[in-house]
Design an enzyme around this catalytic site. Sequence first.
Site, PDB file in Angstrom:
ATOM      1  N   TYR A 125       0.808  -1.218   0.000  1.00 41.85           N
ATOM      2  CA  TYR A 125       0.000   0.000   0.000  1.00 41.85           C
ATOM      3  C   TYR A 125       0.844   1.273   0.000  1.00 41.85           C
ATOM      4  O   TYR A 125       0.329   2.350   0.261  1.00 41.85           O
ATOM      5  CB  TYR A 125      -0.944  -0.002   1.220  1.00 41.85           C
ATOM      6  CG  TYR A 125      -2.084  -1.000   1.121  1.00 41.85           C
ATOM      7  CD1 TYR A 125      -1.998  -2.115   0.300  1.00 41.85           C
ATOM      8  CD2 TYR A 125      -3.246  -0.824   1.856  1.00 41.85           C
ATOM      9  CE1 TYR A 125      -3.035  -3.032   0.221  1.00 41.85           C
ATOM     10  CE2 TYR A 125      -4.288  -1.741   1.776  1.00 41.85           C
ATOM     11  CZ  TYR A 125      -4.174  -2.829   0.961  1.00 41.85           C
ATOM     12  OH  TYR A 125      -5.208  -3.729   0.879  1.00 41.85           O
ATOM     13  N   ASP A 235      -5.597  -6.301   5.861  1.00 39.30           N
ATOM     14  CA  ASP A 235      -6.809  -5.667   5.337  1.00 39.30           C
ATOM     15  C   ASP A 235      -7.855  -6.752   5.044  1.00 39.30           C
ATOM     16  O   ASP A 235      -9.022  -6.676   5.466  1.00 39.30           O
ATOM     17  CB  ASP A 235      -6.423  -4.915   4.051  1.00 39.30           C
ATOM     18  CG  ASP A 235      -7.508  -3.986   3.559  1.00 39.30           C
ATOM     19  OD1 ASP A 235      -8.525  -3.838   4.251  1.00 39.30           O
ATOM     20  OD2 ASP A 235      -7.339  -3.407   2.467  1.00 39.30           O
TER      21      ASP A 235
END
Length: 340
Positions: A125, A235
Amino acid sequence: MSTRHEVTLIPGDGIGPSITDATVRLLEAAGAPLTWDRQIAGMTAVKELGDPLPEATLDSIKRTRLALKGPLETPVGKGFRSINVALRKEFDLFANLRPAKTVLTGGRFDNVDLVIVRENTEGLYVGIENYVKVGADPHAVAQSVAVVSRTGAERVIRYAFEYAVKHGRKRVTVVHKANILKYSQGLFLETGRAVAAEYAGRVESDDKIVDACAMELVMRPERFDMIVTTNLFGDILSDLTSGLVGGLGLTPGANIGYETGIFEAVHGTAPDIAGKGVANPTAVMLAACQLLVHIEHDALATRIRTAIEATLRERKTVTRDIGGTAGTDEYTDAVIARLK
Ligand code: NAD
Protein backbone atom coordinates in the site's frame (compact mmCIF):
# COMPACT_ATOMS: atom_id res chain seq x y z
CA MET A 1 -9.23 8.46 37.57
CA SER A 2 -10.01 12.15 37.76
CA THR A 3 -7.82 13.45 34.88
CA ARG A 4 -10.01 14.40 31.96
CA HIS A 5 -8.83 13.64 28.45
CA GLU A 6 -9.64 15.89 25.55
CA VAL A 7 -10.67 13.96 22.46
CA THR A 8 -11.12 15.27 18.93
CA LEU A 9 -14.63 14.23 17.86
CA ILE A 10 -15.24 13.98 14.12
CA PRO A 11 -18.95 13.17 13.68
CA GLY A 12 -18.44 12.39 9.98
CA ASP A 13 -20.89 12.03 7.12
CA GLY A 14 -24.11 10.07 6.47
CA ILE A 15 -25.07 8.15 9.60
CA GLY A 16 -21.88 9.45 11.33
CA PRO A 17 -23.44 12.31 13.33
CA SER A 18 -26.27 10.16 14.72
CA ILE A 19 -24.06 7.22 15.75
CA THR A 20 -21.37 9.46 17.26
CA ASP A 21 -24.06 11.45 19.15
CA ALA A 22 -25.40 8.17 20.50
CA THR A 23 -21.87 7.17 21.56
CA VAL A 24 -21.20 10.48 23.31
CA ARG A 25 -24.52 10.13 25.15
CA LEU A 26 -23.53 6.62 26.32
CA LEU A 27 -20.04 7.75 27.41
CA GLU A 28 -21.50 10.67 29.33
CA ALA A 29 -24.05 8.43 31.04
CA ALA A 30 -21.16 6.14 32.05
CA GLY A 31 -19.21 9.08 33.49
CA ALA A 32 -16.26 8.76 31.07
CA PRO A 33 -13.66 11.44 31.90
CA LEU A 34 -13.62 12.84 28.37
CA THR A 35 -14.15 16.29 26.92
CA TRP A 36 -14.81 16.79 23.24
CA ASP A 37 -13.31 19.07 20.65
CA ARG A 38 -15.72 18.78 17.72
CA GLN A 39 -14.11 19.07 14.30
CA ILE A 40 -15.21 18.35 10.76
CA ALA A 41 -13.81 16.25 7.93
CA GLY A 42 -15.12 14.44 4.83
CA MET A 43 -17.99 15.81 2.71
CA THR A 44 -19.22 17.95 5.60
CA ALA A 45 -15.87 19.77 5.52
CA VAL A 46 -15.82 19.97 1.72
CA LYS A 47 -19.22 21.68 1.80
CA GLU A 48 -18.21 24.13 4.56
CA LEU A 49 -14.54 24.76 3.79
CA GLY A 50 -13.73 23.15 0.44
CA ASP A 51 -11.24 20.75 2.10
CA PRO A 52 -12.03 17.18 3.27
CA LEU A 53 -9.33 17.36 5.94
CA PRO A 54 -9.09 20.95 7.23
CA GLU A 55 -6.01 22.21 9.08
CA ALA A 56 -8.12 22.95 12.16
CA THR A 57 -9.02 19.25 12.41
CA LEU A 58 -5.38 18.17 12.03
CA ASP A 59 -4.29 20.80 14.59
CA SER A 60 -6.88 19.49 17.05
CA ILE A 61 -5.63 15.88 16.71
CA LYS A 62 -2.02 17.09 17.04
CA ARG A 63 -3.01 18.65 20.35
CA THR A 64 -5.30 15.97 21.79
CA ARG A 65 -3.51 12.93 20.24
CA LEU A 66 -6.84 11.12 20.48
CA ALA A 67 -9.71 11.09 18.02
CA LEU A 68 -13.08 9.36 17.79
CA LYS A 69 -14.19 9.43 14.20
CA GLY A 70 -17.46 8.72 12.43
CA PRO A 71 -17.32 7.35 8.87
CA LEU A 72 -16.27 9.82 6.21
CA GLU A 73 -17.25 10.07 2.58
CA THR A 74 -14.07 10.55 0.58
CA PRO A 75 -15.06 12.84 -2.29
CA VAL A 76 -14.53 11.19 -5.65
CA GLY A 77 -12.54 13.26 -8.11
CA LYS A 78 -9.16 14.70 -8.79
CA GLY A 79 -7.44 16.81 -6.17
CA PHE A 80 -8.96 15.02 -3.17
CA ARG A 81 -6.65 12.76 -1.22
CA SER A 82 -7.99 9.79 0.72
CA ILE A 83 -8.70 11.10 4.20
CA ASN A 84 -7.86 7.85 5.96
CA VAL A 85 -4.54 7.52 4.13
CA ALA A 86 -3.73 11.17 4.87
CA LEU A 87 -4.46 10.68 8.59
CA ARG A 88 -2.34 7.51 8.71
CA LYS A 89 0.58 9.34 7.10
CA GLU A 90 0.27 12.55 9.07
CA PHE A 91 0.23 10.80 12.45
CA ASP A 92 2.33 7.74 11.47
CA LEU A 93 -0.46 5.39 12.61
CA PHE A 94 1.47 2.20 11.99
CA ALA A 95 -0.78 -0.34 13.71
CA ASN A 96 -4.39 -1.07 12.80
CA LEU A 97 -6.01 -2.95 15.64
CA ARG A 98 -9.10 -4.97 14.75
CA PRO A 99 -10.69 -7.13 17.44
CA ALA A 100 -13.27 -9.77 16.45
CA LYS A 101 -15.31 -11.20 19.28
CA THR A 102 -18.56 -13.18 19.16
CA VAL A 103 -21.31 -11.14 20.76
CA LEU A 104 -24.45 -12.50 19.14
CA THR A 105 -24.30 -16.20 19.87
CA GLY A 106 -26.21 -18.78 17.85
CA GLY A 107 -24.49 -17.70 14.65
CA ARG A 108 -21.85 -19.69 12.88
CA PHE A 109 -19.22 -19.39 15.63
CA ASP A 110 -19.84 -18.83 19.31
CA ASN A 111 -16.30 -18.62 20.67
CA VAL A 112 -14.36 -16.20 18.52
CA ASP A 113 -12.20 -13.79 20.49
CA LEU A 114 -9.20 -12.66 18.50
CA VAL A 115 -7.33 -9.49 17.63
CA ILE A 116 -5.68 -8.72 14.31
CA VAL A 117 -2.84 -6.21 14.22
CA ARG A 118 -2.34 -5.04 10.66
CA GLU A 119 0.75 -3.12 9.56
CA ASN A 120 -0.74 0.13 8.34
CA THR A 121 1.96 2.08 6.50
CA GLU A 122 4.05 -0.23 4.29
CA GLY A 123 3.63 -3.38 2.19
CA LEU A 124 1.81 -3.16 -1.11
CA TYR A 125 0.00 0.00 0.00
CA VAL A 126 2.98 2.36 -0.28
CA GLY A 127 1.66 3.45 -3.69
CA ILE A 128 4.77 2.71 -5.76
CA GLU A 129 3.13 1.61 -9.01
CA ASN A 130 3.75 2.05 -12.70
CA TYR A 131 2.74 0.86 -16.13
CA VAL A 132 5.13 -0.49 -18.70
CA LYS A 133 4.39 0.27 -22.34
CA VAL A 134 4.74 -2.64 -24.74
CA GLY A 135 4.30 -1.88 -28.42
CA ALA A 136 1.30 0.44 -28.80
CA ASP A 137 -0.27 -0.50 -25.45
CA PRO A 138 0.75 2.00 -22.72
CA HIS A 139 -0.84 -0.21 -20.05
CA ALA A 140 0.53 -3.52 -21.26
CA VAL A 141 2.10 -4.36 -17.89
CA ALA A 142 1.42 -2.97 -14.41
CA GLN A 143 3.83 -3.19 -11.51
CA SER A 144 3.26 -2.56 -7.78
CA VAL A 145 6.11 -2.60 -5.29
CA ALA A 146 5.74 -4.05 -1.79
CA VAL A 147 7.99 -2.35 0.73
CA VAL A 148 8.79 -3.98 4.06
CA SER A 149 11.41 -2.37 6.27
CA ARG A 150 12.97 -3.98 9.33
CA THR A 151 12.02 -0.90 11.38
CA GLY A 152 8.45 -0.88 10.06
CA ALA A 153 7.99 -4.60 10.65
CA GLU A 154 9.60 -4.51 14.07
CA ARG A 155 7.51 -1.68 15.49
CA VAL A 156 4.18 -3.27 14.54
CA ILE A 157 5.21 -6.77 15.64
CA ARG A 158 6.54 -5.40 18.93
CA TYR A 159 3.26 -3.50 19.36
CA ALA A 160 1.37 -6.81 18.98
CA PHE A 161 3.53 -8.58 21.57
CA GLU A 162 3.32 -5.66 24.00
CA TYR A 163 -0.47 -5.64 23.54
CA ALA A 164 -0.51 -9.37 24.31
CA VAL A 165 1.46 -8.85 27.53
CA LYS A 166 -0.69 -5.94 28.63
CA HIS A 167 -4.03 -7.54 27.88
CA GLY A 168 -3.27 -11.10 28.92
CA ARG A 169 -3.36 -12.54 25.42
CA LYS A 170 -1.59 -15.89 25.19
CA ARG A 171 -0.35 -16.26 21.64
CA VAL A 172 0.69 -14.11 18.69
CA THR A 173 0.67 -15.69 15.22
CA VAL A 174 2.88 -14.02 12.62
CA VAL A 175 1.09 -14.37 9.27
CA HIS A 176 3.13 -14.10 6.06
CA LYS A 177 3.80 -15.48 2.56
CA ALA A 178 7.57 -15.88 2.91
CA ASN A 179 7.58 -19.14 0.95
CA ILE A 180 6.91 -17.16 -2.26
CA LEU A 181 7.82 -13.53 -1.50
CA LYS A 182 11.17 -14.41 -0.01
CA TYR A 183 12.48 -10.86 0.38
CA SER A 184 9.60 -8.66 1.60
CA GLN A 185 7.59 -11.35 3.41
CA GLY A 186 10.81 -13.10 4.39
CA LEU A 187 11.98 -9.98 6.21
CA PHE A 188 8.63 -9.67 7.99
CA LEU A 189 8.82 -13.31 9.13
CA GLU A 190 12.49 -13.04 10.15
CA THR A 191 11.70 -9.92 12.20
CA GLY A 192 8.64 -11.64 13.68
CA ARG A 193 10.70 -14.60 14.85
CA ALA A 194 13.36 -12.32 16.36
CA VAL A 195 10.79 -10.27 18.31
CA ALA A 196 8.94 -13.46 19.36
CA ALA A 197 12.19 -14.83 20.84
CA GLU A 198 12.41 -11.78 23.11
CA TYR A 199 8.96 -12.57 24.52
CA ALA A 200 9.57 -16.31 24.97
CA GLY A 201 8.11 -17.49 28.27
CA ARG A 202 5.71 -14.52 28.41
CA VAL A 203 3.80 -14.78 25.12
CA GLU A 204 3.57 -17.91 22.96
CA SER A 205 4.10 -17.44 19.26
CA ASP A 206 3.93 -19.28 15.98
CA ASP A 207 3.80 -18.38 12.32
CA LYS A 208 1.45 -19.32 9.50
CA ILE A 209 1.33 -18.86 5.76
CA VAL A 210 -1.54 -16.53 4.90
CA ASP A 211 -3.53 -18.96 2.70
CA ALA A 212 -3.44 -21.71 5.33
CA CYS A 213 -4.34 -19.10 7.95
CA ALA A 214 -7.40 -17.97 5.92
CA MET A 215 -8.67 -21.54 5.73
CA GLU A 216 -8.13 -22.20 9.41
CA LEU A 217 -9.85 -18.91 10.30
CA VAL A 218 -13.07 -19.98 8.63
CA MET A 219 -12.89 -23.52 10.01
CA ARG A 220 -11.58 -23.06 13.56
CA PRO A 221 -11.36 -19.34 14.38
CA GLU A 222 -11.46 -20.07 18.10
CA ARG A 223 -7.89 -21.38 17.83
CA PHE A 224 -6.52 -17.90 17.14
CA ASP A 225 -5.68 -15.36 19.79
CA MET A 226 -3.69 -12.58 18.08
CA ILE A 227 -2.47 -12.23 14.51
CA VAL A 228 0.12 -9.75 13.29
CA THR A 229 0.57 -9.36 9.54
CA THR A 230 1.47 -7.06 6.66
CA ASN A 231 -0.83 -4.39 5.23
CA LEU A 232 -2.69 -6.23 2.42
CA PHE A 233 -3.10 -9.52 4.30
CA GLY A 234 -4.29 -7.63 7.39
CA ASP A 235 -6.81 -5.67 5.34
CA ILE A 236 -8.35 -8.86 3.93
CA LEU A 237 -8.14 -11.07 7.03
CA SER A 238 -9.62 -8.41 9.32
CA ASP A 239 -12.74 -8.08 7.15
CA LEU A 240 -12.93 -11.87 7.04
CA THR A 241 -12.86 -12.06 10.84
CA SER A 242 -15.52 -9.31 11.08
CA GLY A 243 -17.69 -11.54 8.95
CA LEU A 244 -17.15 -14.43 11.39
CA VAL A 245 -18.71 -12.43 14.23
CA GLY A 246 -21.69 -10.74 12.62
CA GLY A 247 -20.44 -8.26 10.06
CA LEU A 248 -18.98 -4.79 9.83
CA GLY A 249 -21.83 -3.13 11.78
CA LEU A 250 -20.43 -4.51 15.03
CA THR A 251 -16.71 -4.05 14.35
CA PRO A 252 -14.50 -1.25 15.65
CA GLY A 253 -10.98 -0.44 14.52
CA ALA A 254 -8.15 1.58 16.02
CA ASN A 255 -5.27 3.23 14.21
CA ILE A 256 -2.35 3.59 16.56
CA GLY A 257 0.97 5.43 16.36
CA TYR A 258 3.61 6.18 18.99
CA GLU A 259 1.82 9.39 19.93
CA THR A 260 -1.67 9.32 18.49
CA GLY A 261 -4.67 7.01 18.40
CA ILE A 262 -7.66 7.38 16.07
CA PHE A 263 -10.67 5.19 16.80
CA GLU A 264 -13.55 4.45 14.45
CA ALA A 265 -16.18 2.06 13.19
CA VAL A 266 -15.07 -0.13 10.34
CA HIS A 267 -18.23 0.46 8.28
CA GLY A 268 -18.92 3.44 6.02
CA THR A 269 -21.45 6.27 5.94
CA ALA A 270 -24.41 4.02 5.02
CA PRO A 271 -26.02 6.62 2.69
CA ASP A 272 -29.03 4.32 2.14
CA ILE A 273 -30.20 4.74 5.75
CA ALA A 274 -28.72 8.14 6.65
CA GLY A 275 -31.18 10.51 8.34
CA LYS A 276 -33.68 7.74 9.12
CA GLY A 277 -32.68 7.24 12.76
CA VAL A 278 -32.19 3.49 12.32
CA ALA A 279 -28.38 3.13 12.17
CA ASN A 280 -26.66 0.77 14.55
CA PRO A 281 -24.20 2.76 16.71
CA THR A 282 -22.51 -0.35 18.20
CA ALA A 283 -19.28 -0.22 16.17
CA VAL A 284 -18.53 3.39 17.17
CA MET A 285 -19.47 2.60 20.77
CA LEU A 286 -16.98 -0.30 20.73
CA ALA A 287 -14.38 1.99 19.12
CA ALA A 288 -14.90 4.35 22.06
CA CYS A 289 -14.23 1.38 24.38
CA GLN A 290 -10.94 0.80 22.52
CA LEU A 291 -10.12 4.47 23.10
CA LEU A 292 -10.81 4.07 26.83
CA VAL A 293 -8.49 1.03 26.97
CA HIS A 294 -5.84 3.03 25.11
CA ILE A 295 -5.92 5.69 27.85
CA GLU A 296 -5.90 2.94 30.49
CA HIS A 297 -9.51 3.17 31.63
CA ASP A 298 -9.94 -0.58 31.14
CA ALA A 299 -12.55 -1.05 33.86
CA LEU A 300 -14.79 1.65 32.41
CA ALA A 301 -14.41 0.16 28.93
CA THR A 302 -15.43 -3.27 30.25
CA ARG A 303 -18.45 -1.77 32.03
CA ILE A 304 -19.67 -0.11 28.84
CA ARG A 305 -18.91 -3.16 26.69
CA THR A 306 -20.79 -5.41 29.10
CA ALA A 307 -23.90 -3.19 28.81
CA ILE A 308 -23.64 -3.23 25.00
CA GLU A 309 -23.20 -7.01 24.86
CA ALA A 310 -26.08 -7.64 27.27
CA THR A 311 -28.40 -5.45 25.20
CA LEU A 312 -27.38 -7.19 21.99
CA ARG A 313 -27.68 -10.69 23.46
CA GLU A 314 -31.17 -10.03 24.78
CA ARG A 315 -32.13 -9.00 21.19
CA LYS A 316 -35.18 -7.14 22.48
CA THR A 317 -34.13 -3.59 21.72
CA VAL A 318 -31.74 -3.89 18.79
CA THR A 319 -31.55 -2.18 15.42
CA ARG A 320 -32.90 -3.47 12.11
CA ASP A 321 -29.55 -4.60 10.67
CA ILE A 322 -29.39 -7.31 13.33
CA GLY A 323 -33.03 -8.28 13.19
CA GLY A 324 -34.65 -5.82 15.59
CA THR A 325 -37.01 -2.87 15.21
CA ALA A 326 -35.42 -0.28 17.51
CA GLY A 327 -34.05 3.03 16.25
CA THR A 328 -30.59 4.41 17.13
CA ASP A 329 -31.87 6.40 20.13
CA GLU A 330 -34.05 3.63 21.53
CA TYR A 331 -31.15 1.14 21.36
CA THR A 332 -28.81 3.67 22.99
CA ASP A 333 -31.34 4.19 25.82
CA ALA A 334 -31.47 0.41 26.32
CA VAL A 335 -27.66 0.21 26.58
CA ILE A 336 -27.58 3.13 29.03
CA ALA A 337 -30.27 1.45 31.14
CA ARG A 338 -28.03 -1.61 31.39
CA LEU A 339 -24.97 0.28 32.68
CA LYS A 340 -24.13 -0.99 36.11
P1 NAD B 1 -21.23 1.12 4.15
O1 NAD B 1 -20.49 0.41 5.24
O2 NAD B 1 -21.50 2.57 4.36
O3 NAD B 1 -22.62 0.39 3.89
C1 NAD B 1 -22.75 -0.98 3.51
C2 NAD B 1 -24.12 -1.52 3.97
O4 NAD B 1 -24.10 -1.69 5.39
C3 NAD B 1 -25.27 -0.55 3.69
O5 NAD B 1 -26.42 -1.29 3.34
C4 NAD B 1 -25.49 0.15 5.02
O6 NAD B 1 -26.82 0.58 5.22
C5 NAD B 1 -25.10 -0.94 6.02
N1 NAD B 1 -24.55 -0.35 7.26
C6 NAD B 1 -23.29 0.13 7.44
N2 NAD B 1 -23.13 0.60 8.67
C7 NAD B 1 -24.31 0.39 9.31
C8 NAD B 1 -24.76 0.67 10.63
N3 NAD B 1 -23.98 1.24 11.55
N4 NAD B 1 -26.04 0.35 10.95
C9 NAD B 1 -26.85 -0.25 10.05
N5 NAD B 1 -26.47 -0.54 8.79
C10 NAD B 1 -25.21 -0.23 8.41
O7 NAD B 1 -20.37 0.90 2.81
P2 NAD B 1 -20.48 1.62 1.38
O8 NAD B 1 -21.93 1.82 1.03
O9 NAD B 1 -19.61 0.85 0.51
O10 NAD B 1 -19.79 3.05 1.57
C11 NAD B 1 -20.51 4.27 1.76
C12 NAD B 1 -19.53 5.43 1.95
O11 NAD B 1 -18.75 5.24 3.13
C13 NAD B 1 -18.53 5.63 0.80
O12 NAD B 1 -18.43 7.01 0.54
C14 NAD B 1 -17.22 5.12 1.38
O13 NAD B 1 -16.09 5.79 0.82
C15 NAD B 1 -17.37 5.48 2.84
N6 NAD B 1 -16.55 4.64 3.77
C16 NAD B 1 -15.91 5.29 4.78
C17 NAD B 1 -15.18 4.55 5.71
C18 NAD B 1 -14.47 5.29 6.82
O14 NAD B 1 -14.56 6.50 6.93
N7 NAD B 1 -13.75 4.60 7.69
C19 NAD B 1 -15.13 3.16 5.64
C20 NAD B 1 -15.83 2.51 4.60
C21 NAD B 1 -16.55 3.27 3.67
